[in-house]
Scaffold this motif. Sequence first.
Motif, PDB file in Angstrom:
ATOM      1  N   LEU A  94       0.830  -1.202   0.000  1.00 19.82           N
ATOM      2  CA  LEU A  94       0.000   0.000   0.000  1.00 19.82           C
ATOM      3  C   LEU A  94       0.858   1.244   0.000  1.00 19.82           C
ATOM      4  O   LEU A  94       1.969   1.250   0.527  1.00 19.82           O
ATOM      5  CB  LEU A  94      -0.881   0.042   1.261  1.00 19.82           C
ATOM      6  CG  LEU A  94      -1.820  -1.122   1.518  1.00 19.82           C
ATOM      7  CD1 LEU A  94      -2.502  -0.944   2.864  1.00 19.82           C
ATOM      8  CD2 LEU A  94      -2.845  -1.223   0.414  1.00 19.82           C
ATOM      9  N   SER A  95       0.291   2.314  -0.539  1.00 26.77           N
ATOM     10  CA  SER A  95       0.930   3.621  -0.479  1.00 26.77           C
ATOM     11  C   SER A  95      -0.138   4.622  -0.074  1.00 26.77           C
ATOM     12  O   SER A  95      -1.275   4.567  -0.553  1.00 26.77           O
ATOM     13  CB  SER A  95       1.515   3.989  -1.836  1.00 26.77           C
ATOM     14  OG  SER A  95       2.049   5.297  -1.781  1.00 26.77           O
ATOM     15  N   ALA A  96       0.226   5.547   0.827  1.00 26.52           N
ATOM     16  CA  ALA A  96      -0.716   6.558   1.293  1.00 26.52           C
ATOM     17  C   ALA A  96       0.063   7.814   1.663  1.00 26.52           C
ATOM     18  O   ALA A  96       1.254   7.748   1.973  1.00 26.52           O
ATOM     19  CB  ALA A  96      -1.497   6.040   2.500  1.00 26.52           C
ATOM     20  N   LEU A 100      -2.470  10.977   6.298  1.00 28.54           N
ATOM     21  CA  LEU A 100      -3.565  10.012   6.231  1.00 28.54           C
ATOM     22  C   LEU A 100      -3.093   8.637   6.716  1.00 28.54           C
ATOM     23  O   LEU A 100      -3.795   7.949   7.467  1.00 28.54           O
ATOM     24  CB  LEU A 100      -4.091   9.899   4.791  1.00 28.54           C
ATOM     25  CG  LEU A 100      -5.210   8.892   4.560  1.00 28.54           C
ATOM     26  CD1 LEU A 100      -6.474   9.325   5.279  1.00 28.54           C
ATOM     27  CD2 LEU A 100      -5.465   8.721   3.065  1.00 28.54           C
ATOM     28  N   GLY A 101      -1.905   8.241   6.320  1.00 32.70           N
ATOM     29  CA  GLY A 101      -1.374   6.940   6.716  1.00 32.70           C
ATOM     30  C   GLY A 101      -1.201   6.806   8.211  1.00 32.70           C
ATOM     31  O   GLY A 101      -1.659   5.824   8.813  1.00 32.70           O
ATOM     32  N   ILE A 105      -4.859   5.113   8.372  1.00 34.32           N
ATOM     33  CA  ILE A 105      -4.550   3.808   7.786  1.00 34.32           C
ATOM     34  C   ILE A 105      -3.859   2.885   8.786  1.00 34.32           C
ATOM     35  O   ILE A 105      -4.254   1.722   8.960  1.00 34.32           O
ATOM     36  CB  ILE A 105      -3.689   3.953   6.506  1.00 34.32           C
ATOM     37  CG1 ILE A 105      -4.351   4.887   5.499  1.00 34.32           C
ATOM     38  CG2 ILE A 105      -3.385   2.590   5.906  1.00 34.32           C
ATOM     39  CD1 ILE A 105      -5.676   4.414   4.961  1.00 34.32           C
ATOM     40  N   LEU A 125       4.571   5.386   3.152  1.00 30.56           N
ATOM     41  CA  LEU A 125       3.971   6.699   3.387  1.00 30.56           C
ATOM     42  C   LEU A 125       4.773   7.744   2.628  1.00 30.56           C
ATOM     43  O   LEU A 125       5.970   7.934   2.865  1.00 30.56           O
ATOM     44  CB  LEU A 125       3.951   7.015   4.881  1.00 30.56           C
ATOM     45  CG  LEU A 125       3.128   6.053   5.746  1.00 30.56           C
ATOM     46  CD1 LEU A 125       3.216   6.449   7.203  1.00 30.56           C
ATOM     47  CD2 LEU A 125       1.679   5.999   5.289  1.00 30.56           C
ATOM     48  N   LEU A 141      -3.512   5.281  -2.036  1.00 30.64           N
ATOM     49  CA  LEU A 141      -4.548   6.229  -1.629  1.00 30.64           C
ATOM     50  C   LEU A 141      -3.988   7.631  -1.735  1.00 30.64           C
ATOM     51  O   LEU A 141      -2.891   7.922  -1.240  1.00 30.64           O
ATOM     52  CB  LEU A 141      -4.998   5.940  -0.197  1.00 30.64           C
ATOM     53  CG  LEU A 141      -5.568   4.559   0.070  1.00 30.64           C
ATOM     54  CD1 LEU A 141      -5.783   4.350   1.549  1.00 30.64           C
ATOM     55  CD2 LEU A 141      -6.865   4.369  -0.691  1.00 30.64           C
ATOM     56  N   ARG A 142      -4.743   8.513  -2.351  1.00 30.65           N
ATOM     57  CA  ARG A 142      -4.336   9.907  -2.493  1.00 30.65           C
ATOM     58  C   ARG A 142      -5.577  10.785  -2.368  1.00 30.65           C
ATOM     59  O   ARG A 142      -6.681  10.353  -2.679  1.00 30.65           O
ATOM     60  CB  ARG A 142      -3.679  10.167  -3.858  1.00 30.65           C
ATOM     61  CG  ARG A 142      -2.366   9.448  -4.073  1.00 30.65           C
ATOM     62  CD  ARG A 142      -1.291  10.029  -3.165  1.00 30.65           C
ATOM     63  NE  ARG A 142      -0.006   9.436  -3.349  1.00 30.65           N
ATOM     64  CZ  ARG A 142       0.500   8.504  -2.548  1.00 30.65           C
ATOM     65  NH1 ARG A 142      -0.190   8.043  -1.554  1.00 30.65           N
ATOM     66  NH2 ARG A 142       1.715   8.030  -2.759  1.00 30.65           N
TER      67      ARG A 142
END
Length: 145
Positions: A94-96, A100-101, A105, A125, A141-142
């Motif tokens: 995953l990438s955020a 937010l992370g 998350i 992150l 997620l962006r």
Amino acid sequence: MLDNLRLFLQIVEKGGLAVAGRELGLASTTVSERLSALEAHYNVRLLTRTTRSISLTDEGRELVVGARRLLAEAEEIEARIKLGVEKISGSIRLSAPINLGRNQIVPMLDIFMSENREVTVDLTLSDGNVDLVGQGIDLALRYGD
């Protein structure tokens, strides 16, 4: 074969063919035929039957022990296979964004991973754009522009 072994154990536990048949919703002729098929398969008599009772032969006693073991193993294998299908496992990348992370998350991932111990999560992150294919990211997620 396993169904006939289950039926045989039911006959033994209930003490008769008719009672076992009623419990399983089978006609008495069907129960008798399946017991005969089991005896023919092993080429032995498993039960001594009279009009009032049944008793196990030596071979029947041996089959009771073996059938219980085989059926237990079959159930265990089935449970393991079904669990493997129902259980999720593997790696998720995953990438955020950093904020937010950290705030949203990570707490959710902690819960998710405690409930799904066969899953590993690699969370990156970063506030910048990521190359999903090049970095092997499964989900990014962006938010924002």
